[in-house]
Design a protein around this motif. Structure first.
Motif, PDB file in Angstrom:
ATOM      1  N   ILE A 175       7.752   3.949  -6.799  1.00  0.00           N
ATOM      2  CA  ILE A 175       8.741   4.592  -5.399  1.00  0.00           C
ATOM      3  C   ILE A 175       9.548   5.305  -7.036  1.00  0.00           C
ATOM      4  CG2 ILE A 175       8.378   3.939  -3.767  1.00  0.00           C
ATOM      5  CD1 ILE A 175      10.956   2.161  -4.419  1.00  0.00           C
ATOM      6  N   SER A 176       9.202   5.047  -8.325  1.00  0.00           N
ATOM      7  CA  SER A 176      10.224   6.105  -9.358  1.00  0.00           C
ATOM      8  C   SER A 176       9.657   6.517  -9.964  1.00  0.00           C
ATOM      9  CB  SER A 176      11.646   5.187  -9.262  1.00  0.00           C
ATOM     10  OG  SER A 176      11.082   4.074 -10.132  1.00  0.00           O
ATOM     11  N   ILE A 177      10.490   7.389 -11.145  1.00  0.00           N
ATOM     12  CA  ILE A 177       9.476   7.905 -12.427  1.00  0.00           C
ATOM     13  C   ILE A 177      10.192   7.564 -13.402  1.00  0.00           C
ATOM     14  CG2 ILE A 177       9.552  10.355 -13.360  1.00  0.00           C
ATOM     15  CD1 ILE A 177       7.586  10.415 -10.675  1.00  0.00           C
ATOM     16  N   GLY A 178       8.847   7.449 -14.151  1.00  0.00           N
ATOM     17  CA  GLY A 178       9.652   6.297 -15.661  1.00  0.00           C
ATOM     18  C   GLY A 178       9.742   7.797 -16.882  1.00  0.00           C
ATOM     19  N   PRO A 214       1.370   1.218  10.165  1.00  0.00           N
ATOM     20  CA  PRO A 214       1.704   2.929   9.178  1.00  0.00           C
ATOM     21  C   PRO A 214       2.645   2.735   8.325  1.00  0.00           C
ATOM     22  CG  PRO A 214       2.597   1.445  11.524  1.00  0.00           C
ATOM     23  CD  PRO A 214       1.943   0.584  10.532  1.00  0.00           C
ATOM     24  N   TYR A 215       2.733   4.202   7.070  1.00  0.00           N
ATOM     25  CA  TYR A 215       3.509   3.999   6.150  1.00  0.00           C
ATOM     26  C   TYR A 215       4.946   4.725   6.367  1.00  0.00           C
ATOM     27  CZ  TYR A 215      -1.129   3.533   3.443  1.00  0.00           C
ATOM     28  OH  TYR A 215      -2.076   3.042   2.833  1.00  0.00           O
ATOM     29  N   VAL A 216       6.042   4.160   6.229  1.00  0.00           N
ATOM     30  CA  VAL A 216       7.199   4.877   6.104  1.00  0.00           C
ATOM     31  C   VAL A 216       7.475   4.905   4.824  1.00  0.00           C
ATOM     32  CG1 VAL A 216       7.653   3.253   8.058  1.00  0.00           C
ATOM     33  CG2 VAL A 216       8.156   2.138   6.069  1.00  0.00           C
ATOM     34  N   ASP A 217       8.635   6.049   4.460  1.00  0.00           N
ATOM     35  CA  ASP A 217       9.110   6.783   3.542  1.00  0.00           C
ATOM     36  C   ASP A 217       9.482   5.559   3.007  1.00  0.00           C
ATOM     37  OD1 ASP A 217      10.447   8.163   1.498  1.00  0.00           O
ATOM     38  OD2 ASP A 217      11.174   9.129   3.185  1.00  0.00           O
ATOM     39  N   GLY A 221       8.470  18.517  -1.509  1.00  0.00           N
ATOM     40  CA  GLY A 221       8.048  18.049  -2.041  1.00  0.00           C
ATOM     41  C   GLY A 221       6.856  17.125  -2.277  1.00  0.00           C
ATOM     42  N   ILE A 222       6.947  15.855  -3.315  1.00  0.00           N
ATOM     43  CA  ILE A 222       5.828  15.137  -3.133  1.00  0.00           C
ATOM     44  C   ILE A 222       6.930  13.722  -2.441  1.00  0.00           C
ATOM     45  CG2 ILE A 222       5.386  13.258  -4.632  1.00  0.00           C
ATOM     46  CD1 ILE A 222       4.313  15.733  -5.983  1.00  0.00           C
ATOM     47  N   GLY A 223       6.438  13.184  -1.854  1.00  0.00           N
ATOM     48  CA  GLY A 223       6.921  11.977  -1.284  1.00  0.00           C
ATOM     49  C   GLY A 223       6.264  10.840  -1.443  1.00  0.00           C
ATOM     50  N   VAL A 224       6.919   9.845  -1.367  1.00  0.00           N
ATOM     51  CA  VAL A 224       6.231   8.429  -1.344  1.00  0.00           C
ATOM     52  C   VAL A 224       6.190   7.588   0.245  1.00  0.00           C
ATOM     53  CG1 VAL A 224       7.433   7.080  -2.693  1.00  0.00           C
ATOM     54  CG2 VAL A 224       5.218   6.466  -2.439  1.00  0.00           C
ATOM     55  N   GLY A 225       4.740   7.094   0.920  1.00  0.00           N
ATOM     56  CA  GLY A 225       4.857   6.209   1.913  1.00  0.00           C
ATOM     57  C   GLY A 225       4.411   4.797   1.757  1.00  0.00           C
ATOM     58  N   ILE A 226       5.213   4.259   2.394  1.00  0.00           N
ATOM     59  CA  ILE A 226       4.873   2.594   2.202  1.00  0.00           C
ATOM     60  C   ILE A 226       4.588   1.869   3.613  1.00  0.00           C
ATOM     61  CG2 ILE A 226       6.731   1.649   1.975  1.00  0.00           C
ATOM     62  CD1 ILE A 226       6.720  -0.519  -0.252  1.00  0.00           C
ATOM     63  N   TYR A 263       1.257  -1.382  -0.338  1.00  0.00           N
ATOM     64  CA  TYR A 263       0.112   0.264  -0.064  1.00  0.00           C
ATOM     65  C   TYR A 263       0.824   0.859   0.022  1.00  0.00           C
ATOM     66  CZ  TYR A 263      -3.710  -3.317   0.933  1.00  0.00           C
ATOM     67  OH  TYR A 263      -4.572  -4.424   1.235  1.00  0.00           O
ATOM     68  N   TYR A 264       0.279   2.666  -0.709  1.00  0.00           N
ATOM     69  CA  TYR A 264       1.132   3.836  -1.136  1.00  0.00           C
ATOM     70  C   TYR A 264       0.516   4.902  -0.485  1.00  0.00           C
ATOM     71  CZ  TYR A 264       4.271   0.126  -3.627  1.00  0.00           C
ATOM     72  OH  TYR A 264       4.992  -0.880  -3.704  1.00  0.00           O
ATOM     73  N   ILE A 265       1.044   5.888  -0.216  1.00  0.00           N
ATOM     74  CA  ILE A 265       0.785   7.645  -0.061  1.00  0.00           C
ATOM     75  C   ILE A 265       1.648   8.195  -0.289  1.00  0.00           C
ATOM     76  CG2 ILE A 265       0.998   9.215   1.439  1.00  0.00           C
ATOM     77  CD1 ILE A 265      -2.092   7.384   1.743  1.00  0.00           C
TER      78      ILE A 265
END
Length: 527
Positions: A227-230, A174-177, A162-167, A141-143
């Motif tokens: 978790i990475s930009i294409g 709980p979501y972590v970086d 900026g924009i982060g992503v938690g998993i 699960y991602y936030i």
């Protein structure tokens, strides 16, 4: 095993399989064997235990806001048969250091999941944790969230934000970086890296992130790892898709093969904050603005915008989930969560959203009510007040012409109870407005309150009405100066009266020298 992993109810599957054997002892053994096998492989959790009713509502029938507290910028997902809403905590930027979430099986009863992500698990985030965008893939699960409210000159100087992503392993965290830094930390095409939405296309499984503030919107591909930009075929990573009037709050949905891009316009603290949309046959646009579909209603709420969408699976039922500001609130951060039904025209365009006012108290709550005197609570889906000299409960609205429906019952005492409308100056001692009441002795009255002084405008003594604890359907129509009062028979009014003392104000309920209960509240503009 394919049968066991289907969407069938598990006990029904056991009975079906056991039915092949006539001997009762064999049947029983097979049922226990299959049940034990399923439990050991955690199949039961993934299968529904009962068919849930389809939430086919016109709005949040149990009242907006549908959860308690100051929240904004909601986005949504459906996980394991539950509807999830992920909002921003609507406080000063320095206090926005965490995210909460809410889940519901029916869009009525909501469970709060506090602190699903905090800056303790995001080392680079210090404030302004905004606009979570949820999604799941590959069992995770991602936030996606904005943080630090980074400005263009700050990004150019190397400031982190900026924009982060938690998993996480569960929807509630709980979501972590996930990567220890922002996923998008720079300005591209002038777009502030905030207000993201993540969308996976059902055509090819490609994931996209839509985002942007400062009146610019971008879209980028997300790689399979999420978790990475294409990179697009032309070698670029960020494509500008800014439609006319775009400010912030990107949102993507798909219906019948059409991509709907939504966004917020206007200033977030102002009355012009609103939602517009575009339609395209491609997830990359172009997105040409078609219309504004959600905007403030001066009789219901202000500053309505920054939306998510709930699509009830296997139906054409859609809800727009958004934040708005109650009419009486002046603090810009005093925003609450609401949802209303979305309807589509035959050509796929979206009808303007109507912010409806209802409360059937099915959630056992009275979040959107303010009380003045009396001891109020929700009991058995009724707003209930103990016997009191005078108690009022009002909604934060400001209707002029209206159709106001509710059920009313006097539960004890010698007084009356009824519906209050066009009410102003809501202090306990000196309010203005009208109310239509039913007494415990069978009198239907239309009463005017002027600075707290009550004057009976009209009374009807009707046998068979208003015995103690009997519940009656009451309707008020107030159009211009004409007021009609209906009781039970909603086609023939019991009272018709003309008065021009008060043109508009709040709606609510009142009890005087009585205990009372009220239900199925609905306030609407006349057709």
């Amino acid at each position: 095993m394919a049968l066991l992993r289907s969407s069938l109810n598990l006990p029904a599957v056991f009975r079906q399989l056991a039915g092949f054997w006539p001997d009762t002892r064999v049947k029983t053994s097979i049922i226990y064997l299959l049940a034990g096998f399923a439990m050991s492989n955690k199949i039961v959790k993934a299968l529904p235990t009962a068919k849930q009713a389809t939430p086919d509502y016109s709005t949040s029938e149990a009242g907006n806001p549908f959860v308690d507290g100051w929240y904004a910028d909601p986005d949504t997902e459906i996980y394991d048969g539950l509807y999830w809403v992920y909002p921003t905590a609507s406080y000063a930027y320095e206090e926005q250091t965490y995210l909460d979430a809410f889940s519901s099986p029916d869009l009525i009863n909501w469970t709060k999941h506090p602190n699903i992500l905090t800056i303790a698990n995001v080392t680079w985030a210090t404030k302004a944790v905004w606009a979570p965008a949820p999604i799941s893939r590959n069992g995770k699960y991602y936030i996606y969230f904005g943080a630090n409210d980074i400005q263009e000159d700050e990004a150019a100087e190397g400031k982190v934000g900026g924009i982060g992503v938690g998993i996480a392993d569960k929807p509630e965290g709980p979501y972590v970086d996930a990567i220890g830094k922002p996923l998008i930390g720079d300005y591209h095409n002038g777009a502030q890296p905030i207000d993201q939405d993540v969308f996976i296309d059902d055509v090819d499984g490609q994931a996209y992130i839509y985002y942007g503030g400062h009146s610019h919107a971008n879209v980028a591909k997300l790689n399979e790892d999420m978790i990475s930009i294409g990179t697009f075929d032309d070698g670029t990573q960020f494509k500008e898709i800014t439609p006319e009037n775009y400010v912030e709050g990107s949102q993507m949905m798909k219906r019948n093969g059409i991509y709907y891009f939504m966004w917020s316009e206007g200033g977030w603290t102002g009355p012009d904050y609103s939602v517009s949309y575009a339609m395209s046959d491609s997830p990359l646009g172009p997105f040409n603005r078609l219309a504004k579909i959600l905007q403030q209603d001066s009789e219901v709420a202000r500053s309505s915008g920054h939306n998510g969408v709930i699509h009830v699976p296997d139906t054409d039922i859609y809800y727009i989930v958004y934040h708005r500001r109650p009419l009486s609130e002046t603090d810009g951060n005093h925003r609450v969560l609401a949802y209303d039904r979305m309807y589509f025209n035959e050509d796929g365009t979206i009808e303007p959203i109507k912010m409806l006012v209802k409360d059937n108290f099915a959630d056992g709550q009275m979040f959107n009510w303010k009380t003045y005197g009396g001891n109020w609570s929700v009991v058995d889906q009724r707003l209930t007040v103990a016997n009191t000299a005078e108690g009022r409960a009002l909604l934060d609205n400001n209707f002029t012409d209206l159709v106001f429906d509710a059920t009313v019952a006097v539960t004890d005492g010698s007084g009356d109870a009824g519906l209050l409308f066009r009410a102003t100056n809501l202090s306990i001692d000196g309010f203005n407005g009208y109310y239509a009441g039913i007494s415990s002795t069978g009198t239907i009255s239309l009463i005017k309150a002027n600075a707290g002084t009550l004057t009976s405008l009209s009374e009807v003594g009707t046998s068979g009405y208003a015995t103690t604890a009997t519940e009656y359907s009451v309707r008020i129509t107030a159009i211009g100066t004409e007021i009609n009062v209906f009781v039970n028979d909603l086609t023939s009014s019991k009272i018709v009266y003309t008065d021009d003392s008060f043109a508009g104000g709040a709606t609510g309920v009142i009890a005087r020298d009585a205990g009372a209960k009220f239900g199925s509240v609905s306030v609407a503009k006349p057709s």
